[in-house]
Design an enzyme around this catalytic site. Structure first.
Site, PDB file in Angstrom:
ATOM      1  CE  LYS A  35      -3.998  -2.201   2.293  1.00 17.61           C
ATOM      2  NZ  LYS A  35      -4.978  -2.099   3.415  1.00 17.61           N
ATOM      3  CE1 TYR A  75      -9.455  -3.198   0.485  1.00 17.06           C
ATOM      4  CE2 TYR A  75      -8.596  -1.351  -0.768  1.00 17.06           C
ATOM      5  CZ  TYR A  75      -8.393  -2.426   0.077  1.00 17.06           C
ATOM      6  OH  TYR A  75      -7.122  -2.723   0.532  1.00 17.06           O
ATOM      7  CG  PHE A  83     -13.191   1.176   7.184  1.00 19.84           C
ATOM      8  CD1 PHE A  83     -12.735   0.594   6.009  1.00 19.84           C
ATOM      9  CD2 PHE A  83     -13.948   0.397   8.056  1.00 19.84           C
ATOM     10  CE1 PHE A  83     -13.028  -0.723   5.698  1.00 19.84           C
ATOM     11  CE2 PHE A  83     -14.248  -0.934   7.754  1.00 19.84           C
ATOM     12  CZ  PHE A  83     -13.789  -1.492   6.571  1.00 19.84           C
ATOM     13  NE  ARG A 111      -6.163 -12.411   4.818  1.00 27.86           N
ATOM     14  CZ  ARG A 111      -6.851 -11.262   4.849  1.00 27.86           C
ATOM     15  NH1 ARG A 111      -6.730 -10.361   3.874  1.00 27.86           N
ATOM     16  NH2 ARG A 111      -7.646 -10.996   5.850  1.00 27.86           N
ATOM     17  CB  THR A 117      -7.310  -5.917   9.814  1.00 30.75           C
ATOM     18  OG1 THR A 117      -7.833  -7.056   9.122  1.00 30.75           O
ATOM     19  CG2 THR A 117      -7.623  -4.668   9.030  1.00 30.75           C
ATOM     20  NE  ARG A 128      -2.396  -5.689   7.129  1.00 32.22           N
ATOM     21  CZ  ARG A 128      -3.526  -6.230   6.711  1.00 32.22           C
ATOM     22  NH1 ARG A 128      -4.107  -7.206   7.406  1.00 32.22           N
ATOM     23  NH2 ARG A 128      -4.108  -5.810   5.601  1.00 32.22           N
ATOM     24  CG  ASN A 138      -3.762  -2.266   6.899  1.00 32.89           C
ATOM     25  OD1 ASN A 138      -3.621  -1.791   5.783  1.00 32.89           O
ATOM     26  ND2 ASN A 138      -4.778  -3.052   7.216  1.00 32.89           N
ATOM     27  CG  HIS A 141      -5.286  -6.290  -0.550  1.00 28.10           C
ATOM     28  ND1 HIS A 141      -6.498  -6.442   0.076  1.00 28.10           N
ATOM     29  CD2 HIS A 141      -5.302  -7.136  -1.625  1.00 28.10           C
ATOM     30  CE1 HIS A 141      -7.232  -7.313  -0.603  1.00 28.10           C
ATOM     31  NE2 HIS A 141      -6.530  -7.759  -1.634  1.00 28.10           N
ATOM     32  CD  GLU A 152      -8.614  -9.288  -3.897  1.00 25.67           C
ATOM     33  OE1 GLU A 152      -7.474  -9.702  -3.579  1.00 25.67           O
ATOM     34  OE2 GLU A 152      -9.496  -9.003  -3.067  1.00 25.67           O
TER      35      GLU A 152
END
Ligand code: IDP
Ligand code: MG
Length: 182
Positions: A35, A75, A83, A111, A117, A128, A138, A141, A152
């Site tokens: 990100k 998203y 948010f 993951r 998260t 993270r 964070n 993704h 995706e």
């Protein structure tokens, strides 16, 4: 059954093509986005290194500034949540690095390497948990299911941008001696 004389790729002296095919069929390809905060903070290399060290294969990589329409589509499940506006604003604010990572069980492995998260709650040892404290910034993704991964990767990569290639050390990353890569 592929005849013995054609079990090697024609262009090189790589591993037997039957083993490559078994691995390709067993592997998942997951979408990872580093990100804007990860890119701005100069963490791209350290995060990619974690995935490579683990044994995941980079099959696609693209730096881009995400257009608003793509962020909204990506998203869409979060539309209406408090948010959401901040999230799409953040994701479109500055360049990201999009990766397609491949491996057996790659979706769940990535993951777990990402961590929870919220940076404030993510375990030490996760991306993270180790690199951030913020709940909205964070860093990363990762697709959360095979369906999400397929959707995706299709959103962020065009035909031909995710490569099928064989690593020189593949037979030391996986045990390829049996019916399934282990
Ligand atoms: P995930 O990224 O761990 O899958 P999701 O629940 O799918 O988490 O949320 C997507 C993204 O939305 C998160 O990565 C985070 O950037 C942002 N987000 C989720 N919940 C909140 C929140 O309560 N406050 C601020 N940002 C949030
Ligand atoms: Mg999610």
């Amino acid at each position: 059954m592929i005849p013995a004389h054609s079990r090697h790729t024609p262009s090189d002296r790589g591993p037997p093509i039957t083993k490559q095919l078994e691995l390709t069929m067993a592997a998942e390809t997951t979408l990872i986005i580093l990100k804007p905060d990860a890119v701005q903070r100069g963490l791209m290399g350290r995060i990619i290194t974690r995935f490579e060290d683990k044994g995941l294969q980079v099959c696609g990589a693209k730096m881009m500034q995400i257009p608003m329409s793509l962020a909204q589509t990506h998203y869409a499940d979060h539309k209406g949540k408090p948010f959401y506006d901040g999230l799409v604003g953040f994701m479109t604010s500055s360049p990201v690095l999009v990766l397609a990572l491949r491996g057996v069980g790659a979706i769940a492995i990535c993951r777990s390497m990402m961590g929870a998260t919220f940076g404030s709650q993510a375990d030490a040892g996760t991306i993270r948990g180790d690199f951030g404290v913020s709940n909205s910034f964070n860093l990363i993704h990762g697709s959360d299911s095979p369906e999400a991964a397929a959707k995706e990767t299709g959103l962020f990569f065009r035909e031909g941008e995710i490569l099928d290639w064989t690593r020189a050390n593949e037979c030391w990353v996986y045990d390829l001696s049996g019916d399934e890569p282990e």
